[in-house]
Write an enzyme that holds these catalytic residues in place. Structure first.
Site, PDB file in Angstrom:
ATOM      1  N   SER A  47       0.780  -1.243   0.000  1.00  0.00           N
ATOM      2  CA  SER A  47       0.000   0.000   0.000  1.00  0.00           C
ATOM      3  C   SER A  47       0.811   1.293   0.000  1.00  0.00           C
ATOM      4  CB  SER A  47      -0.974   0.005   1.178  1.00  0.00           C
ATOM      5  OG  SER A  47      -0.291  -0.274   2.387  1.00  0.00           O
ATOM      6  N   ASP A  71      -3.260   5.544  11.534  1.00  0.00           N
ATOM      7  CA  ASP A  71      -3.490   4.096  11.450  1.00  0.00           C
ATOM      8  C   ASP A  71      -2.237   3.306  11.764  1.00  0.00           C
ATOM      9  OD1 ASP A  71      -1.877   4.197   9.157  1.00  0.00           O
ATOM     10  OD2 ASP A  71      -3.502   3.755   7.757  1.00  0.00           O
ATOM     11  N   HIS A 127       0.619   3.425   7.590  1.00  0.00           N
ATOM     12  CA  HIS A 127       0.941   4.176   6.388  1.00  0.00           C
ATOM     13  C   HIS A 127       1.586   5.510   6.726  1.00  0.00           C
ATOM     14  CE1 HIS A 127      -2.557   1.571   5.225  1.00  0.00           C
ATOM     15  NE2 HIS A 127      -1.680   1.248   4.290  1.00  0.00           N
TER      16      HIS A 127
END
Length: 279
Positions: free
Chosen positions: A39, A255, A258
């Site tokens: 990601s 989070d 990231h």
């Protein structure tokens, strides 16, 4: 001339033709980098207005998927304005990697990136021999994402890289992956398998093509996968031409998985600074 002599002469002529075609097609001043991972490399962080302006035309991206709303076609080069991965992805380390390079390199050098990354994937997704089994056992959200690459992200990366080799020279590989393999002590061997396959499938020399691997969000930023950085640090023991990009000080998202856009910018600059040292 006997038949054997004619065959020998034909083979020599074919070799000359092949060499001549390659030398004409390739521009040694077009430096291409392959980008893969999950990601953070895909572009989890939303790009901002500042990221979409002033991108030097010498920094190019080859679209790895068709994207009608961006007017991009698979296999074609474009000015490297984000998103660089797919139609709706965000800012990646590749963005500021390329910008850092073109700002520092002579004006006759162009930089191109090809980004194939899938959020949430394990490194096994890029193992060409076992990817199908991995995809089959994956959740629906990952299955839906890999459909953009016809269920073969590694194959798409190689396909695009071969097209790019007709125009320039592959100079390095950027990797940001590991969150989904946190705690996997066998990760360096799995990365080496992918790296070796790329060297083989693209006819590259491992001594000439470094692998730049970035760390996960750091412990100081509360990174949930920061323990993976100790495993990432061992990668040069498995791949001698691997170089680790520190994430210390790169801002992480709440989070804890990231990077923020600012964190991605800094990480991308560090990838670029490392590559400049290797030129």
């Amino acid at each position: 001339m006997n038949i054997q002599g004619m065959i020998s002469q034909l083979m020599v002529l074919m070799a000359i033709c092949c060499y001549s075609t390659q030398s004409i097609a390739q521009d040694p001043n077009f430096h291409i980098y392959l980008c893969l991972g999950q990601s953070n490399m895909e572009g989890n962080a939303r790009f901002e207005a500042q990221d979409t302006v002033g991108v030097d035309e010498r920094f190019r991206v080859m679209a790895a998927v068709n994207c009608q709303e961006l007017n991009r076609r698979k296999g074609q080069w474009y000015n490297a304005v984000p998103p660089l991965c797919r139609c709706h992805t965000g800012l990646t380390p590749a963005d500021y990697f390329g910008r850092t390079l073109v700002a520092a390199l002579p004006e006759n050098i162009k930089v191109g990136v090809i980004n194939v990354a899938i959020g949430g994937c394990r490194i096994e997704l890029f193992d060409c021999e076992n990817a199908s089994a991995y995809i089959a056992s994956s959740p629906d959200w990952l299955k839906n994402m890999v459909k953009d690459y016809e269920n073969d992200p590694y194959g798409r990366l190689v396909e695009m890289a071969r097209l790019a080799q007709k125009e320039g020279v592959i100079k390095g590989i950027l990797l940001h992956q590991g969150e989904s393999n946190t705690g996997d002590a066998d990760w360096p061997r799995k990365v080496k398998l992918v790296y070796d396959n790329l060297m083989r499938d693209l006819g590259l020399d491992a001594q000439q093509v470094p692998l730049l691997a970035g760390e996960m969000v750091s412990a100081a930023q509360g990174g949930k996968c920061a323990s993976m950085n100790a495993i990432i640090a061992t990668l040069p023991q498995t791949i001698p031409n691997a170089h680790i990009i520190s994430s210390e000080g790169c801002e992480g998202n709440p989070d804890q998985l990231h990077f923020t856009a600012e964190g991605v910018r800094e990480l991308g600059k560090r990838y670029g600074e490392m590559m400049l040292k290797l030129y």
